[in-house]
Design an enzyme around this catalytic site. Structure first.
Site, PDB file in Angstrom:
ATOM      1  CB  ALA A 130      11.880  -1.524   7.357  1.00 28.72           C
ATOM      2  CG  ASP A 166      -0.622  -0.422   8.050  1.00 26.13           C
ATOM      3  OD1 ASP A 166      -0.414  -1.472   8.661  1.00 26.13           O
ATOM      4  OD2 ASP A 166       0.283   0.358   7.682  1.00 26.13           O
ATOM      5  CE  LYS A 209       0.491   1.808   4.365  1.00 24.08           C
ATOM      6  NZ  LYS A 209       1.595   2.738   4.382  1.00 24.08           N
ATOM      7  N   GLY A 232       7.856   1.475   4.301  1.00 29.03           N
ATOM      8  CA  GLY A 232       6.709   2.389   4.275  1.00 29.03           C
ATOM      9  C   GLY A 232       5.644   1.908   3.303  1.00 29.03           C
ATOM     10  CB  ALA A 246       1.645  -1.622   4.680  1.00 26.34           C
ATOM     11  N   GLY A 247       4.551  -3.858   4.080  1.00 23.99           N
ATOM     12  CA  GLY A 247       4.814  -5.252   3.720  1.00 23.99           C
ATOM     13  C   GLY A 247       4.487  -6.218   4.848  1.00 23.99           C
ATOM     14  N   GLY A 248       4.896  -5.910   6.068  1.00 25.80           N
ATOM     15  CA  GLY A 248       4.627  -6.789   7.217  1.00 25.80           C
ATOM     16  C   GLY A 248       3.133  -6.887   7.483  1.00 25.80           C
ATOM     17  CB  SER A 249       0.462  -4.317   7.548  1.00 22.13           C
ATOM     18  OG  SER A 249       1.010  -3.581   8.605  1.00 22.13           O
ATOM     19  CB  ALA A 250       0.966  -6.818   2.831  1.00 18.05           C
TER      20      ALA A 250
HETATM   21  O1  C5P Z   1      -0.180  -0.309  14.380  1.00 21.66           O
HETATM   22  P1  C5P Z   1       1.214  -0.564  13.971  1.00 21.66           P
HETATM   23  O2  C5P Z   1       1.794  -1.759  14.698  1.00 21.66           O
HETATM   24  O3  C5P Z   1       1.423  -0.675  12.506  1.00 21.66           O
HETATM   25  O4  C5P Z   1       2.050   0.691  14.434  1.00 21.66           O
HETATM   26  C1  C5P Z   1       3.445   0.681  14.517  1.00 21.66           C
HETATM   27  C2  C5P Z   1       3.907   1.888  15.306  1.00 21.66           C
HETATM   28  O5  C5P Z   1       3.663   3.086  14.557  1.00 21.66           O
HETATM   29  C3  C5P Z   1       3.202   2.093  16.620  1.00 21.66           C
HETATM   30  O6  C5P Z   1       3.802   1.371  17.645  1.00 21.66           O
HETATM   31  C4  C5P Z   1       3.321   3.589  16.824  1.00 21.66           C
HETATM   32  O7  C5P Z   1       4.603   3.918  17.307  1.00 21.66           O
HETATM   33  C5  C5P Z   1       3.237   4.136  15.406  1.00 21.66           C
HETATM   34  N1  C5P Z   1       1.870   4.542  15.029  1.00 21.66           N
HETATM   35  C6  C5P Z   1       1.327   5.677  15.596  1.00 21.66           C
HETATM   36  N2  C5P Z   1       0.047   6.062  15.250  1.00 21.66           N
HETATM   37  C7  C5P Z   1      -0.661   5.354  14.358  1.00 21.66           C
HETATM   38  C8  C5P Z   1      -0.120   4.199  13.761  1.00 21.66           C
HETATM   39  C9  C5P Z   1       1.161   3.822  14.129  1.00 21.66           C
HETATM   40  O8  C5P Z   1       1.959   6.355  16.402  1.00 21.66           O
HETATM   41  N3  C5P Z   1      -1.886   5.747  14.025  1.00 21.66           N
END
Ligand code: C5P
Length: 315
Positions: A117, A157, A30, A119, A121-125
Site C-alpha cells: 500500500a 497496472d 514501479k 504507491g 504497485a507491489g500487489g500488482s507486481a
Molecule cells: O485497477 P486497480 O485494481 O489497480 O485499481 C484500484 C482502484 O483504484 C480502483 O478500484 C479505482 O478506485 C482506482 N482507479 C481509478 N482509475 C484508474 C485506476 C484505478 O479510479 N485508472
C-alpha cells in the site's frame, strides 16, 4: 494482423515444457514519472495518461508443483496480507488456469520486499510475477501479450509489470506501450511512509477536490528521458494524485521538503502514495540523499533504486 505489443522475446514466445523444479520469478516495483488523471468514467475508473517506470526494488515468487493452489509469504506485510482467494497472486494463478484449461495447482511462495500500500504497485507486481511463474510451471507457453491481456482483467497496472522498463500507459492504465529511453540509468531515492494509503480513497479524494489536473500530455517528460539529463527530467516529473495524497496525509509535505533540502533534484508522491520518490544525479548523490533522509527519521524506510529495469522475469 496487429503488431505484438511487446517485442519478440525468445525466452517468452517459444512453446515450452512444464517445469519440474521450482520456478523463481523476480518482479520490480514501479513509479509513475508522469500521471495525468482525467475525470471518472461511467465504470468508476479514471482515464489516465501515465509514464510508468520500473525500478530495481523487487519481490520474488517461487512456484512449485502441488496438488492444490496454496500461497505462503515472508517479508514486508507478512501476517497483515491476506493469503486467501482475494489475494491478487491467487486470482492471477486462477485466471491463467481458466484461460489455458490447466488445473490451478501450484505451491506459491512470495518473498516480499516492495512495501505494501505504498504507491509502488507491489500487489500488482506480485500478480504479474504469479502469471509468469505459473506460465512457466505449467508450460502453458503464453506470449507476453497473452499474459498482459489476462493481467489487464486483474488490475490497471499489472500489464505494465509484465512488461517493465519505461512505458506509456493509457485507458485506465492497462494499455501500455514501451518508451525507448536508450539504456540510460536514472537514480531514485524512496521514502516509505509508516502507514499505507488506499488507492480507491486517493482517487475519491481527487474527485472531491475537484479533479484538478496539472499534468497535460507527457511530451516534455518523454523528451527529457531522451535527453538523459537529470536536471531536465526533474522539471518534468508530475503527478495529478499528489494533491489528494497530501490532503489525506499532510505530513508528506514535510517528507518532500526534507528530500529537496537533502539536495534531490525533484521530489514527488509515487502514484497514489504515500511513498515519496526523489530524483538524484547519480548513485553517489542518491546515497547522500538517502543518508540525510535516514538521519531525519521522517519515514519508515529509505531505499535507493535504479530504473528502468525489466518486468517480471524467470530467474
Ligand atoms: O485497477 P486497480 O485494481 O489497480 O485499481 C484500484 C482502484 O483504484 C480502483 O478500484 C479505482 O478506485 C482506482 N482507479 C481509478 N482509475 C484508474 C485506476 C484505478 O479510479 N485508472
Amino acid at each position: 494482423m496487429t503488431e505484438p505489443l511487446f517485442s519478440e522475446d525468445e525466452e517468452f514466445d517459444r512453446p515450452r515444457l512444464a517445469a519440474h523444479g521450482p520456478v523463481r520469478v523476480r518482479v520490480p516495483a514501479k513509479i509513475n514519472l508522469h500521471l495525468h488523471v482525467g475525470p471518472a468514467r461511467p465504470d468508476g475508473f479514471h482515464e489516465l495518461t501515465t509514464v510508468y517506470h520500473a525500478i530495481g526494488l523487487y519481490d520474488e515468487i517461487t512456484a512449485r508443483r502441488g496438488d492444490t493452489l496454496t500461497l505462503t509469504m515472508e517479508g514486508d506485510g507478512a501476517g497483515e496480507l491476506s493469503l486467501d482467494e482475494d489475494n491478487l497472486i491467487i486470482r492471477a494463478a486462477r485466471a491463467l488456469a481458466a484461460e489455458t484449461g490447466h488445473e490451478p495447482h501450484a505451491r506459491l511462495h512470495l518473498k516480499k520486499q516492495i512495501p505494501i500500500a505504498a504507491g509502488l504497485a507491489g500487489g500488482s507486481a506480485d500478480a504479474a510475477a504469479a502469471l509468469v511463474a505459473c506460465d512457466q510451471l505449467w508450460g502453458t507457453g503464453m506470449s507476453r501479450d497473452d499474459l498482459a491481456a489476462i493481467a489487464a482483467t486483474l488490475g490497471s497496472d499489472i500489464p505494465f509489470l509484465v512488461l517493465g522498463g519505461t512505458a506509456l500507459g493509457t485507458g485506465r492504465g492497462e494499455l501500455v506501450s514501451p518508451v525507448l529511453t536508450g539504456g540510460h540509468a536514472w537514480h531514485w531515492v524512496l521514502a516509505v511512509a509508516d502507514e499505507g494509503l488506499s488507492t480507491p480513497t486517493v482517487y475519491k479524494t481527487f474527485d472531491e477536490l475537484g479533479a484538478q489536473t496539472n499534468a497535460g500530455p507527457p511530451d516534455g517528460l518523454l523528451a527529457a528521458l531522451r535527453q538523459r539529463d537529470p536536471e531536465v527530467l526533474a522539471g518534468e516529473l508530475t503527478n495529478d494524485l499528489q494533491a489528494a495524497a497530501l490532503h489525506l496525509r499532510p505530513e508528506l509535505r514535510g517528507v518532500l521538503d526534507a528530500g529537496l533540502d537533502a539536495g534531490a533534484l525533484a521530489g514527488l508522491v509515487s502514484g497514489s502514495g504515500p511513498t515519496c520518490v526523489f530524483l538524484a544525479e547519480d548513485a553517489r548523490h542518491a546515497a547522500l540523499i538517502a543518508a540525510e533522509l535516514e538521519a531525519r527519521d521522517c519515514c519508515r524506510a529509505v531505499r535507493t533504486a535504479v530504473g528502468p529495469v525489466p518486468g517480471a522475469r524467470v530467474l
